[in-house]
Design an enzyme around this catalytic site. Structure first.
Site, PDB file in Angstrom:
ATOM      1  N   GLU A 181       0.456  -1.577   0.634  1.00  5.60           N
ATOM      2  CA  GLU A 181      -0.231   0.030   0.098  1.00  5.60           C
ATOM      3  C   GLU A 181       1.067   1.368  -0.114  1.00  5.60           C
ATOM      4  OE1 GLU A 181      -3.683   1.759   2.870  1.00  5.60           O
ATOM      5  OE2 GLU A 181      -2.014   0.194   3.890  1.00  5.60           O
ATOM      6  N   LYS A 236      -9.482   2.692  -3.250  1.00  2.00           N
ATOM      7  CA  LYS A 236     -10.391   2.221  -2.674  1.00  2.00           C
ATOM      8  C   LYS A 236     -11.564   2.808  -1.757  1.00  2.00           C
ATOM      9  CE  LYS A 236      -8.343   1.401   2.422  1.00  2.00           C
ATOM     10  NZ  LYS A 236      -7.872   1.628   3.419  1.00  2.00           N
ATOM     11  N   CYS A 275      -5.724  -2.711   1.954  1.00  2.00           N
ATOM     12  CA  CYS A 275      -5.785  -2.679   3.810  1.00  2.00           C
ATOM     13  C   CYS A 275      -6.410  -3.280   4.158  1.00  2.00           C
ATOM     14  CB  CYS A 275      -5.454  -1.095   4.213  1.00  2.00           C
ATOM     15  SG  CYS A 275      -4.932  -1.307   5.882  1.00  2.00           S
TER      16      CYS A 275
END
Length: 510
Positions: free
Chosen positions: A276, A334, A386
């Protein structure tokens, strides 16, 4: 307010409240890194027993709250590590924020206690163990969805080493959670049941036997829901950058150089994955700069997938994103952002007051739903950043178009705490539920490859700059969970309601 806290004036209540905290805290041993699944019984059975000791609905709520204080106090203590080390608020305020967070989570357990106490009186057709399990499942579902949700430490995650783990491809984490709750509330309910309650509790017991029996059968016979196809040589690059250095301007070039150099040493891999925000430059700042590197990747037939911040100049929004380059393409933004870490709730009203971490990440915007999967050569890749891997419904929505899953993360926020190992365990459930390999690339660890049965096949050590190379396999087909979602657990619940209702009607006719 005085009425609310009145039970604390009694020694009996305080003793039971303390027992609840201990019972909840002991359940931490059911999850990674300990994974001793019977330990989850302390909170579930403890909750069931404390309900039998409550003298009022208010007491039942407090006893549920006490279980939550211990459960989350021990289980998500890693939150404190993040806030204390990087929150810029000092020790005292870090403790206060952590306690406030645990308190909020515990209110869902309090709600479960209150609802159970009420339902015991108003639903005589249902067994107490079923009411406890269904109510707890409902409040856990609320906790996982309200205000972006926090679906961490669901009871079903404790079942990784048990036969119930085999039910994951059938009903997902919610079936496992219901099965776990029912399994450890039935013994207490049976022990405390009156003569006229035994028949209803036996229906719950039969459901438990059916669930565990199915898990054992699937385990012994090694039932496979998907078919393995291609083998892909994969390399994960773990940069191990310190969190307080990661976003420094002078570190950006050095970090990118390391990742490029490590990748050049593994051009024989079909797929290379960086963590990430491995690139801390914005996408438009490095796209042209990386074109020669992309050309090298294409010549070696290698796909590189990396985390990178993205700035949309049209709407002036930043996104935490994943970029596929080389012999691959696509951008993923995301969708599920972490409050205070990636965005500040109500920022228009409170400004930077609640920006605990003061990082560039704190201004990210959520990506659109229904984004296409990334492409790595001819393979479809469902990508998650994540915290997104903890949302089963989100993962399920992208699985059908994918050949495998990846999740990139930076667990450096949580140091050497339970957080990263619990995060990895949750990823194992997504692999088992979906019948897909999960490739997990992280900054500080734990980078790992998880097969479609939920087993870790390769793993890099934490807090070391290293690479991990291992094969992954694409799979074809879908599991019942991917196909039908929560329909299995809903059907089981409705069937139990019907059987217990018929049992009650038969009793009233006698």
């Amino acid at each position: 307010m005085r009425t609310l806290f009145q039970p604390f004036m009694e020694k009996r209540f305080l003793r039971l409240f303390f027992i609840g905290i201990i019972a909840g805290a002991l359940s931490v041993f059911a999850f990674a890194p300990f994974s001793f699944w019977p330990a989850i019984a302390t909170s579930i059975a403890g909750f069931s027993w404390l309900l039998s000791q409550s003298k009022s609905h208010r007491e039942a709520a407090w006893f549920g709250f006490s279980i939550g204080l211990g459960y989350f106090g021990a289980g998500v203590s890693w939150i404190f590590v993040s806030i204390a080390n990087y929150g810029q608020v000092g020790l005292a305020l870090s403790l206060f924020i952590t306690f406030a967070f645990i308190t909020v989570l515990s209110t869902f357990n309090a709600l479960a206690g209150y609802l159970c106490s009420r339902l015991f009186l108003f639903t005589p057709t249902l067994s107490k163990s079923f009411i406890i399990s269904l109510t707890f499942l409902f409040t856990e579902y609320l906790r996982s969805h309200l205000f972006t949700g926090f679906p961490w430490l669901l009871a079903g995650y404790s079942m990784e080493k048990s036969p119930l783990f085999e039910l994951s491809p059938i009903g997902g984490i919610w079936l496992l959670t219901f099965a776990c709750l029912l399994s450890f509330s039935v013994p207490i309910s049976l022990f405390l049941a009156k003569k006229d309650e035994w028949k209803k509790e036996m229906i719950s017991l039969l459901a438990v036997i059916l669930l565990w029996g199915t898990g054992v059968f699937l385990s012994i016979n090694n039932i496979q829901w998907v078919i393995e196809k291609d083998t892909i040589k994969t390399t994960l690059v773990q940069g191990n950058l310190k969190q307080n250095e990661k976003w420094l301007v002078e570190q950006a070039s050095k970090s990118l150089s390391y990742y490029q150099s490590a990748t050049m040493d593994h051009l024989d891999s079909d797929l290379v994955i960086w963590p990430e925000t491995a690139i801390t430059y914005l996408y438009h700042q490095v796209e042209n700069h990386l074109k020669p590197f992309q050309h090298v990747l294409m010549e070696s037939n290698t796909t590189l997938i990396t985390g990178i911040p993205y700035y949309n100049q049209e709407n002036e929004r930043y996104h935490n994103s994943i970029w596929a380059m080389g012999e691959g393409f696509g951008l993923y933004f995301k969708q599920r952002l972490v409050p205070f870490g990636e965005y500040v709730p109500f920022a228009n009203y409170v400004g930077k007051l609640l920006d605990l971490f003061g990082m560039p990440m704190s201004t990210f915007s959520a990506g659109e739903r229904n984004q296409p999967v990334l492409q790595a050569r001819e393979w479809g890749v469902a990508a998650f950043i994540c915290y997104e891997i903890v949302y089963p419904e989100l993962v399920r929505s992208l699985v059908k178009d994918s050949d495998f899953l990846i999740t990139v993360s930076n667990d450096g926020w949580f140091g050497d705490s339970f957080g990263p190992v619990q995060h990895l365990q949750i990823a194992q459930f997504r692999a088992k539920e979906t019948g897909r390999y999960v490739v997990r690339s992280t900054n500080t660890g734990i980078s790992a490859i998880i097969d479609h049965n939920g087993h870790i096949t390769a793993q890099a050590p934490q807090f070391i700059r290293t690479t991990l190379t291992a094969p992954i396999k694409t799979t074809m087909g879908t599991t019942p969970y991917v196909q039908y979602g929560n329909l299995v657990v809903i059907t089981l619940i409705l069937l139990m309601v019907l059987l217990q209702g018929l049992s009650f009607l038969q009793k009233t006719k006698q």
